[in-house]
Design a protein around this motif. Structure first.
Motif, PDB file in Angstrom:
ATOM      1  N   LEU A 100      41.992  39.571  48.216  1.00 38.05           N
ATOM      2  CA  LEU A 100      40.949  38.620  47.812  1.00 38.05           C
ATOM      3  C   LEU A 100      41.195  37.217  48.360  1.00 38.05           C
ATOM      4  CD1 LEU A 100      40.426  39.795  44.130  1.00 38.05           C
ATOM      5  CD2 LEU A 100      39.213  40.522  46.196  1.00 38.05           C
ATOM      6  N   ARG A 101      42.150  37.061  49.268  1.00 41.32           N
ATOM      7  CA  ARG A 101      42.455  35.748  49.831  1.00 41.32           C
ATOM      8  C   ARG A 101      41.202  35.170  50.493  1.00 41.32           C
ATOM      9  NH1 ARG A 101      47.335  35.781  53.351  1.00 41.32           N
ATOM     10  NH2 ARG A 101      48.433  35.284  51.444  1.00 41.32           N
ATOM     11  N   GLY A 102      40.897  33.928  50.129  1.00 44.66           N
ATOM     12  CA  GLY A 102      39.756  33.236  50.725  1.00 44.66           C
ATOM     13  C   GLY A 102      38.413  33.638  50.146  1.00 44.66           C
ATOM     14  N   VAL A 127      45.380  38.575  37.399  1.00 41.28           N
ATOM     15  CA  VAL A 127      45.391  39.651  38.399  1.00 41.28           C
ATOM     16  C   VAL A 127      44.582  39.248  39.617  1.00 41.28           C
ATOM     17  CG1 VAL A 127      44.622  42.018  38.855  1.00 41.28           C
ATOM     18  CG2 VAL A 127      45.838  41.484  36.755  1.00 41.28           C
ATOM     19  N   LEU A 128      43.426  38.655  39.402  1.00 37.53           N
ATOM     20  CA  LEU A 128      42.586  38.216  40.524  1.00 37.53           C
ATOM     21  C   LEU A 128      43.304  37.138  41.332  1.00 37.53           C
ATOM     22  CD1 LEU A 128      39.157  38.116  38.671  1.00 37.53           C
ATOM     23  CD2 LEU A 128      39.992  39.900  40.232  1.00 37.53           C
ATOM     24  N   THR A 129      43.960  36.234  40.647  1.00 39.93           N
ATOM     25  CA  THR A 129      44.711  35.176  41.322  1.00 39.93           C
ATOM     26  C   THR A 129      45.857  35.766  42.139  1.00 39.93           C
ATOM     27  OG1 THR A 129      44.124  33.583  39.610  1.00 39.93           O
ATOM     28  CG2 THR A 129      46.030  33.045  40.973  1.00 39.93           C
ATOM     29  N   SER A 130      46.538  36.769  41.586  1.00 37.31           N
ATOM     30  CA  SER A 130      47.658  37.384  42.317  1.00 37.31           C
ATOM     31  C   SER A 130      47.185  38.094  43.578  1.00 37.31           C
ATOM     32  CB  SER A 130      48.426  38.352  41.420  1.00 37.31           C
ATOM     33  OG  SER A 130      47.723  39.566  41.271  1.00 37.31           O
ATOM     34  N   LEU A 131      45.920  38.460  43.633  1.00 40.82           N
ATOM     35  CA  LEU A 131      45.344  39.081  44.822  1.00 40.82           C
ATOM     36  C   LEU A 131      44.826  38.035  45.811  1.00 40.82           C
ATOM     37  CD1 LEU A 131      43.490  42.058  43.115  1.00 40.82           C
ATOM     38  CD2 LEU A 131      45.422  42.225  44.701  1.00 40.82           C
ATOM     39  N   GLY A 132      45.030  36.760  45.488  1.00 45.49           N
ATOM     40  CA  GLY A 132      44.672  35.683  46.405  1.00 45.49           C
ATOM     41  C   GLY A 132      43.297  35.084  46.198  1.00 45.49           C
TER      42      GLY A 132
END
Length: 184
Positions: A100-102, A127-132
């Motif tokens: 999910l980066r960017g 969890v979403l943050t850990s995926l970027g």
């Protein structure tokens, strides 16, 4: 225009899930502003492939590809036992570390009690943050504030509609072309 993936983690059939109906309604609003909105109900993916983390399964690989090709996502789940659904967690665990980066991600949760409001910030957001992901302000909607008509249209309780509108606007402004939805 953005490609927006509306990812729903409800274990209920899409026709009976208030979470899925809410996300479909929000997706229609963004589509009306020119964005391409794709929907993915995680419950429709093959259970065996999900549970065995089989990313080579054609349906799972297609779903992971939808995430990769999306400019932004709406990630929605009903709250079960103070957290987002297990089926959503299983799918998110299949994604590459920075899948999910960017990408801007709008987390949404639905539930039967205001006691679950913190599930967005304390369960889903990390969890979403850990995926970027660039995680937008999330929102929790009480089930009883979502009315689904026989034709599938969704009506939100006035207080929910008024509170959710600025959240959707802020998220929309971050998409290419900056879609404002307050008038929708």
């Amino acid at each position: 225009m953005a490609v927006l993936l509306a990812l729903t983690g409800s274990a209920s059939a899409p026709g009976t899930s208030r979470t899925a109906r809410l996300v479909q309604d929000i997706g229609r609003r963004y589509a009306a502003h020119g964005h391409e909105v794709r929907h993915l109900d995680v419950r429709d993916l093959p259970a065996e492939a999900l549970l065995s983390a089989d990313v080579a399964d054609p349906e799972v690989a297609h779903a992971v590809g939808l995430v990769a090709r999306a400019d932004a996502l709406i990630v929605a789940s009903p709250v079960y036992k103070a957290a987002y659904s297990g089926v959503l967690k299983t799918f998110l665990d299949l994604l590459p570390q920075y899948a999910l980066r960017g990408k801007s991600v709008l987390p949404l949760a639905t539930g039967g009690s205001p006691a679950h409001v913190l599930a967005v910030d304390y369960a889903l957001r990390p969890v979403l943050t850990s995926l970027g992901a660039d995680v937008a302000q999330g929102w929790f909607v009480l089930d009883r504030h979502i009315t689904v008509a026989a034709d599938g249209s969704v009506t939100l309780a006035p207080e929910t509609r008024e509170a959710l509108a600025p959240v959707l606007d802020r998220f929309g402004e971050g998409l290419p072309t900056g879609a404002r939805l307050a008038a929708a």
